[in-house]
Design an enzyme around this catalytic site. Structure first.
Site, PDB file in Angstrom:
ATOM      1  N   GLN A  87       0.847  -1.191   0.000  1.00 18.59           N
ATOM      2  CA  GLN A  87       0.000   0.000   0.000  1.00 18.59           C
ATOM      3  C   GLN A  87       0.884   1.243   0.000  1.00 18.59           C
ATOM      4  O   GLN A  87       1.791   1.374   0.827  1.00 18.59           O
ATOM      5  CB  GLN A  87      -0.920   0.006   1.225  1.00 18.59           C
ATOM      6  N   MET A  88       0.637   2.154  -0.928  1.00 21.42           N
ATOM      7  CA  MET A  88       1.417   3.388  -1.015  1.00 21.42           C
ATOM      8  C   MET A  88       1.283   4.189   0.278  1.00 21.42           C
ATOM      9  O   MET A  88       0.211   4.242   0.882  1.00 21.42           O
ATOM     10  CB  MET A  88       0.929   4.220  -2.197  1.00 21.42           C
ATOM     11  N   HIS A  89       2.374   4.846   0.698  1.00 25.31           N
ATOM     12  CA  HIS A  89       2.345   5.651   1.921  1.00 25.31           C
ATOM     13  C   HIS A  89       3.403   6.740   1.858  1.00 25.31           C
ATOM     14  O   HIS A  89       4.478   6.551   1.295  1.00 25.31           O
ATOM     15  CB  HIS A  89       2.583   4.778   3.152  1.00 25.31           C
ATOM     16  N   MET A  90       3.077   7.889   2.429  1.00 33.16           N
ATOM     17  CA  MET A  90       4.039   8.988   2.532  1.00 33.16           C
ATOM     18  C   MET A  90       4.596   9.027   3.949  1.00 33.16           C
ATOM     19  O   MET A  90       3.853   8.922   4.929  1.00 33.16           O
ATOM     20  CB  MET A  90       3.381  10.333   2.214  1.00 33.16           C
TER      21      MET A  90
END
Length: 380
Positions: free
Chosen positions: A297-300
């Site tokens: 899952q993409m995350h910053m």
């Protein structure tokens, strides 16, 4: 041999595999055992994106071992848990893992049904017999009697079948099937179901963030679009992750449609940092993404630049946040606004092996302990 053949055929009939859309955009799709099924831009899946081929993926299920082999046929990328599937090569998809049909879109999962009992050896349901107080005519009795005779015949057949199966009990536990009861397949499946209840399913580590998004001890805040969590293994005094609620595996799957979402993610991160800086003005923060995704899952990252943490242990940890491997959030947004897509940074993995050096004065460091001591006293 005939018994083994019948049991194998029965297993094929009772253990079912299905492909299910995570967004429930279409009915579940059956995946018969060992039969290749082609999916893509078809009415069955409801996919109309022209980047998805009509024959994007070939799925072949193994109902006995409970996994599906996924072969990519289309030109554009497909992913399992955020990891690309190479073209014309098969990758293994298991229950609980996410399959994105094309470019990180259209998330699906597979699941297997449990085993059903063998109806041939299943106990017959005995019809209720009339009591003495019940008034029946002779015609009624003549109707009921044949049913009782049929029941006896089925019981006799069951006894004959049991006598054929019992000699097979001498098979060892290492055999394909162990005939421990009149209904071997149902018994075997019941034992497997009981063991599954006792032992929890262990998901791949790359799926850890999705579980963390639902952990109340880690969740800091959320809104309709995003969830903010504390990093489970923080690499600095302040370290948060901001994740979209939509299923996006990595930055390379972003498009211009996601620009507003990315700006919102950055704004939330800046607000978190501002809350800290109100009390500690000297604390520095960076906001960004890793060049190559390691999670599904993409995350910053919102991370302070002190890097004081017991979880910060290796050179790769350090280089992933202090070299160009850590891409500023504003750079990602600018690339989408100007070019419509995010640059491919897969070659940047070599930066993780760069020699240790201070992120402020750039002075080389011998090892992690000496680096941590140096950071405390270093001035730009």
């Amino acid at each position: 041999m005939r018994i083994l053949y019948r049991l194998l055929k029965m297993a094929d009939d009772t253990v079912k595999c299905y492909l299910e859309c995570c967004k429930s955009s279409h009915p579940k799709l059956p995946l018969p055992h060992n039969v290749p099924v082609i999916i893509g831009r078809t009415p069955e899946l409801g996919i109309t994106d022209k980047l998805c081929s009509r024959s994007q993926l070939e799925l072949t299920s193994n109902c006995y071992k409970r996994y599906v082999l996924v072969k990519r046929l289309g030109a554009n990328t497909s992913q399992i848990n955020g990891i690309d599937i190479e073209k014309n090569k098969s990758s293994r998809l298991e229950e609980g893992q996410d399959l994105h049909v094309v470019n990180g879109k259209f998330p699906h999962r597979v699941y297997f049904t449990g085993c059903q009992n063998d109806t041939k050896t299943e106990k017959a349901v005995v019809p209720k017999l009339p009591t003495k107080s019940t008034d029946l005519t002779k015609s009624d009795l003549s109707i009921k009697q044949p049913e009782r005779k049929k029941l006896k015949v089925s019981e006799n057949k069951s006894k004959v079948l049991n006598s054929k199966i019992k000699p097979q009990e001498k098979f060892s536990s290492e055999s394909v099937y162990a005939f421990d009861s009149p209904s071997p397949m149902s018994s075997r499946c019941e034992k497997k179901a009981e063991s599954n209840k006792r032992a929890p399913t262990h998901k791949h580590w790359s799926q850890g963030l999705k579980a963390s998004m639902e952990d109340p001890e880690l969740v800091v805040k959320e809104d309709e679009q995003i969830v903010v969590i504390k990093d489970k293994y923080p690499k600095a005094k302040y370290h948060w992750l901001i994740l979209p609620k939509d299923s996006i595996s990595s930055t390379k799957n972003l498009s211009t449609d996601n620009i507003e979402l990315l700006k919102h993610i950055l704004k939330v991160g800046q607000e978190l940092a501002a809350e800290v800086k109100d009390k500690q003005p000297d604390v520095e923060f960076r906001f960004g993404y890793h060049a190559v995704a390691s999670m599904s899952q993409m995350h910053m990252h919102v991370i302070s630049q002190d890097f004081q943490s017991s979880s910060f242990k290796t050179k790769k940890h350090w280089n992933s946040f202090t070299t160009d491997y850590f891409v500023d959030a504003t750079d990602i947004i600018n690339e989408l606004e100007t070019g419509g897509k995010v640059k491919d940074r897969r070659t940047m993995t070599s930066l993780l092996n760069e020699p240790l050096k201070c992120h402020r004065c750039k002075k080389p460091q011998k090892n992690i302990p000496t680096l941590k001591k140096h950071i405390d006293s270093c001035q730009k």
